[in-house]
Scaffold this motif. Sequence first.
Motif, short mmCIF file in Angstrom:
data_model
loop_
_atom_site.label_atom_id
_atom_site.label_comp_id
_atom_site.label_asym_id
_atom_site.label_seq_id
_atom_site.Cartn_x
_atom_site.Cartn_y
_atom_site.Cartn_z
N HIS A 77 -5.25 10.45 -0.37
CA HIS A 77 -4.47 10.26 0.35
C HIS A 77 -3.50 9.70 -1.08
O HIS A 77 -3.97 8.05 -1.17
CB HIS A 77 -4.16 9.05 1.18
N ARG A 79 0.90 7.31 -0.83
CA ARG A 79 2.32 7.26 -0.56
C ARG A 79 3.17 7.20 -1.79
O ARG A 79 2.78 6.96 -2.59
CB ARG A 79 2.44 5.22 -0.05
N LYS A 80 4.70 7.85 -1.23
CA LYS A 80 5.26 8.46 -1.45
C LYS A 80 5.71 7.56 -2.77
O LYS A 80 5.92 6.70 -2.58
CB LYS A 80 6.58 9.06 -1.06
N ARG A 193 9.90 21.82 5.90
CA ARG A 193 8.00 20.81 7.40
C ARG A 193 7.46 22.41 7.26
O ARG A 193 6.92 22.40 8.75
CB ARG A 193 8.98 20.58 8.08
N ASP A 227 5.57 12.71 -5.13
CA ASP A 227 6.47 13.08 -3.62
C ASP A 227 6.10 14.59 -2.40
O ASP A 227 4.78 14.83 -2.87
CB ASP A 227 7.32 13.30 -3.83
N GLU A 228 6.18 14.36 -1.83
CA GLU A 228 6.07 15.49 -1.10
C GLU A 228 6.02 16.61 -1.03
O GLU A 228 4.99 17.80 -0.93
CB GLU A 228 6.77 15.33 0.62
N ALA A 231 1.61 17.32 -1.89
CA ALA A 231 1.26 17.23 -0.84
C ALA A 231 0.89 18.83 -1.32
O ALA A 231 1.69 20.03 -1.56
CB ALA A 231 1.98 17.12 0.12
N GLN A 252 -2.73 14.67 0.14
CA GLN A 252 -1.91 14.37 0.82
C GLN A 252 -0.95 13.37 1.00
O GLN A 252 -0.87 11.94 0.35
CB GLN A 252 -2.55 13.77 2.64
N VAL A 253 0.69 13.28 1.36
CA VAL A 253 1.88 12.18 0.46
C VAL A 253 2.54 12.21 1.79
O VAL A 253 2.80 13.44 2.99
CB VAL A 253 2.58 13.30 -0.44
N THR A 254 2.36 10.89 1.87
CA THR A 254 3.28 9.98 3.28
C THR A 254 3.88 9.37 2.45
O THR A 254 4.33 9.02 1.53
CB THR A 254 2.38 9.63 4.34
N SER A 255 5.74 9.93 3.54
CA SER A 255 6.68 8.79 3.34
C SER A 255 6.64 8.23 3.90
O SER A 255 6.74 8.04 5.50
CB SER A 255 7.64 9.85 2.60
N SER A 284 6.98 10.97 6.95
CA SER A 284 6.15 11.71 7.53
C SER A 284 5.33 10.73 8.35
O SER A 284 3.94 11.27 8.49
CB SER A 284 5.82 12.52 6.32
#
Length: 1255
Positions: A77, A79-80, A193, A227-228, A231, A252-255, A284
Motif C-alpha cells: 500500500h 500514498r500518491k 476508474r 501515482d494511480e 497501481a 495499491q496506490v491511494t490518493s 481514492s
Amino acid sequence: MLKVSDYVPDGKYHMLPSGELLIRRVDESDKYRSYQCRAVNRLTGASLLSVGTARFSVTDSRVVSTPRPIDKQVTIHARKDQTVVLPCFAEGNPPPTYKLRNGHLVEETDRKNTASSRKGVVVVPEAIKAEKALEDICIIKLVGLSPLTLAQTGLWSKDQKCRCSDKVTFQSPGRVTWMPPADICYLRLLLPREDDICKDRHQLRVITETDDRMFVVGECLAILHVDEGDAGRWVCVANNTAGVERIDLTLQVTSSISIMIQPSGQLTVDVGGRAEMQCIVTGSLVHTSSPIWLKDGHVIGPVGTSLEKLILENVQRDDAGMYQCIVRGEDDSAQSFVQLQLGAAHPQLLYKFINQTLQPGPPVSIKCIATGNPTPHIIWHLDGFPLPQNERFVIGQYVTLHGDVISHVNISNVQVEDGGIYQCTASNRVGEISHSADMRVYGLPFIRPMPNISAVAGEPLYIACPVAGYPIELIIWEKGGMEQWSKKVPNKFARGVVFVAHGIVPARFRPFTMLSSRGQSSDETAPPSTPPYLQNSWLKHDSHRLPTNRRQHVFPNGTLLLENVQKDADKGEYRCRASNNQGQSASQILPLNCFTSSYVAVPPRIAPFSFQTDLHLGDRAGVQCFITKGDLPLKIEWQKDGAPIEADVGVRQLGEHISSLSIESLRPHHAGIYKCQASNSAAQDSHSSRLLVNGKQPLSLSKLLIPPRIGPFTFGELIEGVRTQVQCVIQAGDPPLTLKWLKDDEILPLELGIQVTQDTYSSTLAIPRVSRMHAGNYTCIAGNPAAKTASVTAQLVVSVPPRWVAEPRDHKVSRDETVMFHCQAEGFPNPTLIWRKIIGRHPSEYQDVTVRSRGLQLFSNGTLYIRQALPEHQGQYLCEATNGVGAGLSALVTLTVHVPPMFEVKSTQATVRRGASQTLQCQAHGDGPMSIVWQREDMRLPAQLKPRYDVKETTIKGGFLSELHISNTVKSDSGTFNCIAKNPFGRSERTVHLQVQDAPGRPQDLRVLDCGSRRVKLAWLDPTDDRSPILQYIVQYQQESHLSANWQTMAAGTELFATISGLQPATHYKFRVVAENELGAGEPSENIVVRTEGEAPTGEPQSLSVTAIASDQLRVSWTAPVQNLWNGEILGYYVGYREHGLGRAGGYNFTTVSAKSSGSGAALLTGLKKYRKYGVVVQAFNEKGPGPTSNEVIAQTLEDGHIEAETKVTSEINTELHGLQKYSNYSIQVWAYTKIGDGVKSNPIFCVTDEDGKE
C-alpha cells in the motif's frame, strides 16, 4: 554506523521506506556484524535507538537449486507521490537474477515486438502468441463510466480498430470486450476508474524503458512519486541456471482526499435570489462520512436535494458569510470554502416609527433605519406631500459603518398643523419600501395647503386631504362653482376668521381653519406687521358633496379618487372639509382646471391612417397623421423602420394638429413601416402603417390622357368634440385635375364649418370639432380632360357620448308620498340607463335597482318611480348612462324621506327605590323640528311637583331626547307617564310605567272562608296601592285572651289564601296578614277575631276524692280538667259509681252534676250498701258531648252506727296513733291545713288493730 544508500544501484545497504534494512551481496564478513536502528523525531529532533541487535548467519550452499521466493504474493500500500519499493526476494543456487514486469512477461528478445499505445506499452511473447490467440478474451468491467464518457476520454470509441486491426466493441453499457485476432495487437487500456483488470498471465510490460521514475535497485524496484497509474499487478521473475520463478506483487496506490467547491472563491447573489454550492470530492481514499457544511464555523444542516449540494432558495441578509465543505476519511480529511456575498438587495426597514398622540408644544423626533444594496436613500412625506419647509423641521440622514441608513425628522415645538400621516420611503435601483404612521396632535381641525396637481385625462387621480388636528370626526369633499367679490374690512384677526355660515377667507389665503361654528377666534390680537385694513375676498359656493357619480370615491382617511378623469366633467373647484364632533371645521380649496398649473392634461390620440395597398413604382403616396385630441403643445415626429425619414420623403406640419407625409414618386427603397409619434406633457401616442411598393404598372391603353385614380381614405372611429380630417390623394392621372367634395351627395353645407384645402394632387377636408351634424357619407370626386372622373366615398360615423336631457335631482318627501326621479340622456348609440342604490357605508357599494325591487318601479325612459316613500327607500341613488363612448354619465342623488316621530319601544317599565332619584327617557327618532311633552295619567304634570320633577331636552343625531328627572321619589310617584313627540310630519306617544319600590301596603278584605275546631281558612286581597312584586304573604295570629306582643306566624307564599291549623277548639283568635317584597314587610292588615268550633273535652276531671260519710253515703269531689282540654265550656259532670269487689263487675250508675263556676264539682252518693266498697268515676261534658272518664277511685261505706272520727294534729310527716281499740277496723286520712283552711284529704287507708295477746 552503516552508510545506507538511497536507492543507489551499487550500494550494499539500503533502508526501505518501511524502515527495513536491505543488505545486498551478503558475504562471510556480514555474519560478524550486529545491527540496530535509530528513530528520529522530525519535530523535536529526539532520537531513539533500538534496544536489541540483529545478527544473521551466512551459509554456503553447493547444491544447485531453483529460485525459491520468500513470499509468493506481496501486497503493498502506498500514498500518491510517495516513494515505493517493490521487493523481490528469492533464494537459489546459483543466486538468481531478477526482472520486474508490469502487465505481460517479456523476455529480453521480445522487446522488439512491443507496440506503443496512448498510455503505455503492451507486449505479448512470440512463443505464446499463436497458441493463445483464439483463446484470450479479456473482459474489462467499467465502473462509473457510460459509453459516452468512455468515448470522451479519447481512449475508446465504438468499433474502434487498433493499428493491428484489433476490434474493441461495447457489449453493453459498462462492459467492453477485447478479442485479440490471430495477429496480436499490443494494447494497454488505462481508464480513470477501472474496477477490474483482465488478469491473464500473459499481460506484462517492461518497466525499465517506459518511465524514468522507476529503477531497479538490486532485488527491488523503486518508484518515485507513485501515482494511480502505477497501481496494479507487478511481476518479478527470478531465474538462475536451475530454473525460473515468478513472484506476484500487487501495488495499491491511494490518493489524498481533495475537495473543490463550485463555484469557488466568491459567490455573489442578489437578496431573494437562489444560491447553489456543490462540494466535489476527489481521491481514492475511502471516506467514512458525508460532506459536512459549515457557515462561519458553525455546522448547518443539509439544505436542498443532497449533502453534496447546498441550496439557498431565498437568500436573505443573514445568509451572507463564509461556507465550508469538510470531508473526513479514515486517516485523512480535506476542506474547501466559498464566500457568499450579497449582491443587489431590496431595501428593508430595520426600524420604524409608531403612531403617537401628542399635545402641542414638546419637540418630536421620528426616524427610520433602512438597509439594502446599493445603499438606499430615504425620503419623507406628510400626507403624501413633501414635508413643510420651515425652521421647525430638520431632516437628517447618514450611513453607519455597517451600511445601514438612518434618517430622522426632528420637529421643535410641535404644532397642531404638524399632525398627519408621516411616511418614510427607502429606495434603491432594486426597489423601494415604505412605512407610515399617524402623528395626532390635539387641536382644532386644520388643513395644510395642497400643491398644484396635474391630472391626465383617462387616468385615475388621487388627491389626499392633508388634515391636522385631533380628534377629527369627518372628512368630506365638495365640488361646485364659485362666485367671488371683495370687501374692504378691518383686519381684526391675525390669521383671518372663517365662519361656517359666511365663508370668510383668511387674509393671507393660507389654508384656513374653521375656528368655531359661532365664529369665535381664539386670538383676536393682530400682529404688528398686519395692516389695519385688508382686502378680503368673499366666496359663495354652489357645491355638492362628493361623490356625485360613480367615478368619484372618498375614502375614510380623506383621500379623493377620480377614476378615468374627464377634462370637462372634472374641472372645477374642489373643497376638502374636516370637522370634529363639536362642529368645528376647517376647509381648503383646490382649483382643478385648464387655466392654472393644476389642470387635467389630455394625452394625444392619433387617428388611424394607412397606405394604399395598390401602389406601384412611380406612383404618388401620402398619409396624414392627425391628432384628434390632446393638449397643446404637441410634438409630432415621423420614423421609417425605427430610423429618421429619408431625404426624398416630404414631411409638412399642417397646423398644430396635423403632419403629412408624401412621396412624389415611389421607389423600391421607400417600402417599409412608417410611424407617426405624437407627445405632449401628459403622454405620447403612436400609429404605424406599412408601405408596399409594387412593380411597374402596365401602360394605359389610352395613349392620350390618363384618367385620375384616387387612393382610399377613411375617417376612422370618431367621438363628438374631437378634430378630424381626411386627405383625398390622386395617385395617378394627367393634369389638369379638378377635385371637389360632397356630403350625402350634396355640396358641403356652410353651417357645418368644414374646411377644405387643395394642392395639385390632393384635397384635405378638415372638421375642427366633430358634432352629430357632421355624420354622413363624404365623397371626393376627381376629374381631368380625359373626360373621366374618379370618386371615393367614406362614411363619417360620429359616436356621441351621453349627455343629460333630464338629470336627476335630489328629492325630499314625507313618508308615503310619491317620488319620481327623471333620468334621461341622449347620445349615439342610444345610452343605456341603469339605476343603482348605495347599500353600504361607502358610495362604491351599489345594488342594482330592478323591477323586482320592493316599492320601486322603472320606466323605459329611465324614470325611477316610488309610489309610496318609506324610510327604507331613503338614501342615495345612482343613475348611469353609458353607450360605450367616453366614460359615460352618472349622477348621484339623495332621497330624503321625512318621517314622523318614532319610538323604537312604545312601552316600558321603570322601577326605583323609595327616596332615590329616577330619570325617565323618551328618545324619538324622526326629522326636526321636534318637541316632546310629558303627561302623568293622561294629565300634564302639575306645577306643584316642581322642583322634584325636572325636564331636560336634547337634540341628538337623527332625533330628539327628553328626560324627566324625579328626585327623592315617594310611593305616590308610581304611575303611568306618557311622553308625546311631535314634528311637522306627525306625532307618536310612548308610555313609561314607573313603580316606586317600597314595602308593600296593607292586604285588603281579610275574611274567613272556613272555620273548624282546630283550623281556620282565611282569604284576602292584594294591596291596592302597590305595584311592586309581592314575594310572600305572612299570616300572623294569637289567642285573644293573650296580651303578649308575640304573634305566631305562618308563610302563605304568594297565594291570596291560607289555612292555619294547630289551633285550640272553642278559642278566640286574632288574625292579620302582612305582605313582603324585596324591600321587606309592609303594614299588617286589619285584625279579625275568630272563635274556633268546640269539641268534647279531651281531659278527665282532676283530684277526684271519694269519702265515706255514712254507712250508705259517699261524698265525691273533684276539680275541672286542665283548662286547654275543656274544648268548650264545661256544662257539667257525669258521676258514675258501682259496687266493687265480690267478683262482681257491673256498669256504672251515672248521675248528672252541674258544674260550678270554677269548673269544679261535688256530689253525694246515697242509698249505698253499708260497709261496701264502691268504684267511683267522674266524666266532664260540654255542648259537644262528654269527655274521657277519670281514673276509678275505690271507697268503702262505713259500718252501721256512727263513729266520730278523731283528729290528731302534728307538724311531722309521720306520727303514731294511741288509744285504739283492739282488733278493730280503722280508716285513716291525712290532709294538710293552713290558716286559710284545710287542704285536700288523702285517700283513706284501712287497717285492723291486732288482737290482744295472753298476759
